[in-house]
Design an enzyme around this catalytic site. Structure first.
Site, PDB file in Angstrom:
ATOM      1  N   HIS A 170     -59.691 -54.608 -22.800  1.00  0.00           N
ATOM      2  CA  HIS A 170     -59.738 -56.126 -22.002  1.00  0.00           C
ATOM      3  C   HIS A 170     -61.068 -56.652 -21.869  1.00  0.00           C
ATOM      4  CE1 HIS A 170     -59.391 -58.972 -18.884  1.00  0.00           C
ATOM      5  NE2 HIS A 170     -57.947 -58.765 -18.541  1.00  0.00           N
ATOM      6  N   GLU A 273     -58.993 -59.778 -25.932  1.00  0.00           N
ATOM      7  CA  GLU A 273     -58.589 -58.547 -25.641  1.00  0.00           C
ATOM      8  C   GLU A 273     -57.550 -57.934 -26.575  1.00  0.00           C
ATOM      9  OE1 GLU A 273     -56.495 -59.404 -21.636  1.00  0.00           O
ATOM     10  OE2 GLU A 273     -57.974 -60.973 -21.394  1.00  0.00           O
TER      11      GLU A 273
HETATM   12  O1  TA6 Z   1     -55.896 -60.510 -19.261  1.00  0.00           O
HETATM   13  C1  TA6 Z   1     -55.755 -61.603 -18.538  1.00  0.00           C
HETATM   14  C2  TA6 Z   1     -55.198 -61.401 -17.313  1.00  0.00           C
HETATM   15  O2  TA6 Z   1     -53.986 -60.699 -17.326  1.00  0.00           O
HETATM   16  C3  TA6 Z   1     -55.257 -62.635 -16.447  1.00  0.00           C
HETATM   17  O3  TA6 Z   1     -54.123 -63.176 -16.083  1.00  0.00           O
HETATM   18  C4  TA6 Z   1     -56.136 -62.082 -15.210  1.00  0.00           C
HETATM   19  O4  TA6 Z   1     -55.072 -61.483 -14.191  1.00  0.00           O
HETATM   20  C5  TA6 Z   1     -56.953 -60.895 -15.895  1.00  0.00           C
HETATM   21  O5  TA6 Z   1     -56.200 -60.459 -16.658  1.00  0.00           O
HETATM   22  C6  TA6 Z   1     -57.868 -60.240 -14.926  1.00  0.00           C
HETATM   23  O6  TA6 Z   1     -56.902 -59.436 -14.389  1.00  0.00           O
HETATM   24  P1  TA6 Z   1     -57.493 -58.447 -13.183  1.00  0.00           P
HETATM   25  O7  TA6 Z   1     -56.230 -57.485 -12.646  1.00  0.00           O
HETATM   26  O8  TA6 Z   1     -58.586 -57.390 -13.899  1.00  0.00           O
HETATM   27  O9  TA6 Z   1     -58.028 -58.986 -12.206  1.00  0.00           O
END
Ligand code: TA6
Length: 299
Positions: A170, A273
């Site tokens: 990510h 990601e």
């Molecule tokens: O990858 C994008 C996502 O799924 C967004 O929807 C946002 O929630 C981000 O990940 C960050 O998630 P986190 O749980 O690290 O705050």
């Protein structure tokens, strides 16, 4: 293992040095002829990668937590065994649990070509079994050179098939001004837009940013190019073992809503990601492994 024990067993003179980092957590400092990098054992989390002469490649929040049980904000969170909310249990942590646990060091190596390779691992134990009652092993292979290559290898150590696995590397990238960047490589690909109730759309041209963007691009093995006119560079993101790519910027309101994310931090970052998400979930038969790889370079 203490930092001294880690240096004794895995340190490489001036190239791989273990230190107590933020929150007293053990981290690895890497410095070779190509780049510097930093990896926390919490989450197997790459928190810095900077080729010599370049601006930092990975974005990090300057107000994030460094404590076991809490994910680090920025860098490359390792997401497994589900992406996003748990499919049917809201009490389980978003994006799985492995990014909040301490990983162990398996190996460090100074490669003949000057790159540095680090192998970390996480296996199931009573704490993981309490969240997710399955037997597994994860290995994270991180190779630091002119490129940054990160591979997550997941193996089913149980005697039943694991279905519906999700994963992600990510990655948070540093950009000069997200309102001025363009992400190329996904033109014509369909995506699910989270901010529009996951409506399915088709990407027209390059991806640009003027509000929150949270998209799962489908059926794509494409290379993504992050064109950054402010930092005057392009970051190339390629991948293996994935048919889905997520692009995310929280923009103003979502940034303000996250306690570990600076209110104005959205303008200096974008997430591209490498995922197994949406229609790209995977299964592992007993003894089977899967490798998810992201390769980053600066042009
Ligand atoms: O990858 C994008 C996502 O799924 C967004 O929807 C946002 O929630 C981000 O990940 C960050 O998630 P986190 O749980 O690290 O705050």
């Amino acid at each position: 293992m203490t930092v001294d024990d880690l240096n004794q067993r895995f340190g490489i003179f001036e190239q791989v040095v273990f230190q107590a980092g933020q929150g007293g957590l053990s981290k690895i400092n890497i410095n070779n002829q190509f780049a510097t990098a930093e990896i926390y054992l919490l989450g197997g989390h790459v928190t810095a990668y900077q080729p010599h002469g370049q601006a930092p490649v990975l974005w990090m929040s300057d107000i994030c937590q460094f404590q076991v049980g809490t994910p680090i904000r920025g860098g490359i969170p390792v997401i497994w065994p589900w992406f996003g909310p748990h499919p049917h249990d809201d009490d389980k942590p978003q994006h799985g649990f492995v990014r909040s646990m301490l990983w162990q060091v398996d190996n460090t190596e100074a490669l003949a070509d000057g790159q540095t390779c680090i192998a970390l691992s996480l296996n199931d134990d009573v704490s993981t079994q309490a969240i997710w009652p399955h037997t597994f092993s994860l290995t994270l292979q991180i190779t630091v050179g002119e490129t940054l290559q990160v591979s997550l290898i997941s193996t089913n150590r149980g005697d039943e098939t694991l279905d519906g696995l999700g994963a992600a590397l990510h990655t948070y990238f540093t950009v000069g001004d997200v309102a001025q960047i363009a992400i190329e490589g996904l033109t014509g690909r369909d995506y699910l837009s989270k901010v529009e109730s996951y409506v399915r759309k088709t990407q027209q041209g390059a991806i640009t940013f003027g509000s929150e963007v949270d998209r799962i691009y489908l059926d794509t093995t494409d290379v993504c190019l992050i064109r950054d006119p402010v930092l005057q560079r392009t970051m190339r993101v390629s991948k293996e073992g994935s048919q889905s790519t997520v692009v995310w910027n929280p923009w103003i309101d979502k940034a303000q809503a996250m306690a570990d994310f600076p209110d104005d931090g959205y303008s200096g970052m974008v997430c591209v990601e490498t995922t197994r998400a949406a229609n790209d979930l995977y299964s592992l038969a007993p003894g089977q492994s899967h490798t998810l790889t992201q390769i980053v370079s600066v042009e």
